[in-house]
Design an enzyme around this catalytic site. Structure first.
Site, PDB file in Angstrom:
ATOM      1  N   CYS A  60       0.808  -1.223   0.000  1.00 15.04           N
ATOM      2  CA  CYS A  60       0.000   0.000   0.000  1.00 15.04           C
ATOM      3  C   CYS A  60       0.836   1.266   0.000  1.00 15.04           C
ATOM      4  O   CYS A  60       0.293   2.351  -0.198  1.00 15.04           O
ATOM      5  CB  CYS A  60      -0.971  -0.006   1.183  1.00 15.04           C
ATOM      6  SG  CYS A  60      -0.256   0.558   2.733  1.00 15.04           S
ATOM      7  N   PHE A  84       1.645  30.211  11.044  1.00 13.77           N
ATOM      8  CA  PHE A  84       1.108  29.043  10.352  1.00 13.77           C
ATOM      9  C   PHE A  84       0.146  28.330  11.310  1.00 13.77           C
ATOM     10  O   PHE A  84       0.228  27.122  11.530  1.00 13.77           O
ATOM     11  CB  PHE A  84       2.216  28.097   9.886  1.00 13.77           C
ATOM     12  CG  PHE A  84       3.292  28.755   9.058  1.00 13.77           C
ATOM     13  CD1 PHE A  84       3.132  28.896   7.684  1.00 13.77           C
ATOM     14  CD2 PHE A  84       4.451  29.223   9.649  1.00 13.77           C
ATOM     15  CE1 PHE A  84       4.127  29.503   6.912  1.00 13.77           C
ATOM     16  CE2 PHE A  84       5.453  29.823   8.896  1.00 13.77           C
ATOM     17  CZ  PHE A  84       5.285  29.963   7.523  1.00 13.77           C
ATOM     18  N   GLU A  96      -2.369  32.967   9.807  1.00 12.40           N
ATOM     19  CA  GLU A  96      -2.630  31.835   8.918  1.00 12.40           C
ATOM     20  C   GLU A  96      -3.078  32.358   7.561  1.00 12.40           C
ATOM     21  O   GLU A  96      -3.788  33.360   7.481  1.00 12.40           O
ATOM     22  CB  GLU A  96      -3.709  30.929   9.531  1.00 12.40           C
ATOM     23  CG  GLU A  96      -4.271  29.853   8.634  1.00 12.40           C
ATOM     24  CD  GLU A  96      -3.205  28.906   8.101  1.00 12.40           C
ATOM     25  OE1 GLU A  96      -3.278  28.574   6.900  1.00 12.40           O
ATOM     26  OE2 GLU A  96      -2.308  28.498   8.874  1.00 12.40           O
ATOM     27  N   CYS A 114       7.402  18.877  10.204  1.00  8.45           N
ATOM     28  CA  CYS A 114       7.263  17.491   9.752  1.00  8.45           C
ATOM     29  C   CYS A 114       8.347  17.139   8.743  1.00  8.45           C
ATOM     30  O   CYS A 114       8.272  16.085   8.100  1.00  8.45           O
ATOM     31  CB  CYS A 114       5.873  17.262   9.148  1.00  8.45           C
ATOM     32  SG  CYS A 114       5.521  18.292   7.708  1.00  8.45           S
TER      33      CYS A 114
END
Length: 411
Positions: A71, A275, A295, A369
């Protein structure tokens, strides 16, 4: 170059978790390979596919999903726990070292199986069947979702119903994308790229969504039916995200990220959350300090605004719509704050970091991230006079090579 069958031994791991062996023409990258593996592989250029494990690595374990080889999601599930956690931590260490940053990196904070609350799934027709799942790694082939070690069980249990919901919306020669979010109120489903003329089916789709007990169904950003608000809790505040909007993938990992962020900001009085999204960190900061949230996405900011209007004992909260890539807060603006948190997309926050480096802000929490772009931004801040006091990885993306990081800085 023609395919060839080789017997090789894996010597190290690449940054995506692929095993690396010495091939006849240089390094050979093998998905699923581990240091110490003796393998028979099929070679395609500088990549290879495992045909047979001749002698397994001492670091190999049995995967708990037959789908993990196909997957494209759980590409690290074959590693034993110690190897897996060390690999994730090393991702951060190496990214920092590439920018000349040599600091201790905390052990990674783990997450548990079955904790991923958000999934982006694809649906398509295969004859008379509907397939719903993920694309095979490096392929357009869709792997039908039967089991998944990382997804919230509520999403897995809903797969048969989601197939029924998707079926009338799948384009004749195309795919349908479903973003599914598990909330305390039930599943929040947002559908993109539906078949032309789907509007004629809205009544039937609403009934089906009710039968499936979804919290909300939206198509192309428009809410079709909301049975219960699919709210997420950020501290004492409940926020309803926009359909398909960005949320942290795991609620448990989000709590770790928020705790580390608040620890980095310390006893500050006035902070900026850059952000800010729908207020994931804003609303956890606001009981302790006044916050200015910035934002670019209008829908996210509208959700933050709506949630902030509920009386909740927060300190002063203001917000601003602004594209921080094109128009970062300048140093003179940042000097109004004694603390800043920033959590940009994978591209990082280079322009904003450049201005922070020129500012007098005392404390910074950098959430990312992407360790590579985080390291680039941290290098700018360190060169501007900041000191890195803590770096903590968080395993938000279980069994994938991706890792979240919170870095604390002080001036």
């Amino acid at each position: 170059m023609t395919d060839a069958t080789l017997d090789i031994t894996i010597s190290s791991l690449g940054h995506l978790g692929d095993g690396i062996a010495e091939g006849p023409d240089g390094p050979l990258f093998v998905t699923g390979g581990l240091p110490g593996d003796h393998l028979r592989v099929s070679r395609q250029g500088n990549r290879a596919t495992i045909l047979e494990i001749l002698t397994p690595s001492a670091h190999r374990r049995a995967a708990n999903s037959d789908q993990n080889h196909h997957c494209g999601g759980c590409s690290l599930q074959h590693m034993d726990e110690a190897t897996y956690l060390a690999f994730k931590q090393d991702q951060v260490v190496r990214a920092l070292a590439d920018r000349g940053i040599e600091v201790p990196v905390d052990p990674i904070l783990p997450t548990r199986p079955g904790s991923r609350r958000r999934a982006v799934l694809t649906a398509l027709r295969a004859g008379h069947k509907v397939l719903l799942g993920y694309h095979e790694k490096g392929s357009h082939r869709l792997v039908d979702l039967v089991e998944c070690p990382v997804l919230d069980p509520a999403i897995l249990a809903a797969v048969p119903g989601l197939k029924k919901l998707a079926e009338p919306l799948i384009p004749r020669k195309g795919e349908l994308r479903l973003t599914v979010l598990a909330t305390a109120a039930g599943l929040d489903v947002a559908i993109d790229d539906p078949v032309t003329g789907y509007e004629k089916k809205l009544i039937a789709l609403s009934r089906l969504a009710a039968d499936l007990d979804l919290a909300r169904l939206a198509i192309k950003g428009e809410v079709v039916i909301e049975i219960r608000p699919p709210a997420l809790s950020f501290g004492r505040i409940a926020v309803v995200p926009p359909p398909g909007g960005f949320t942290q993938a795991s609620a448990a990992a989000e709590e770790d990220l928020a705790r580390l962020t608040l620890e980095a900001l310390g006893p500050s009085k006035k902070a900026a959350d850059l952000f800010a999204g729908i207020g994931t960190f804003t609303f956890r900061m606001a009981p302790l300090m006044s916050v200015h949230a910035v934002e670019a996405d209008a829908a996210a900011l509208a959700a933050l605004d709506k949630a902030s209007r509920v009386p909740s004992g927060l300190k002063k909260l203001t917000f601003e719509r602004r594209d921080l890539f094109r128009r970062p807060l300048m140093a003179a603006e940042l000097n109004a704050f004694d603390a800043v948190a920033f959590d940009p997309p994978r591209a990082g926050a280079q322009a904003q970091a450049e201005q922070l480096a020129l500012s007098r802000v005392k404390r910074i929490a950098a959430i990312s991230c992407n360790p590579a772009t985080l390291a680039r931004d941290l290098r700018l801040l360190l060169d501007g006079g900041y000191k890195l006091t803590r770096v903590t990885p968080v395993d938000q993306f279980l069994y994938s090579p991706h890792v979240e990081v919170v870095a604390a800085l002080e001036r």
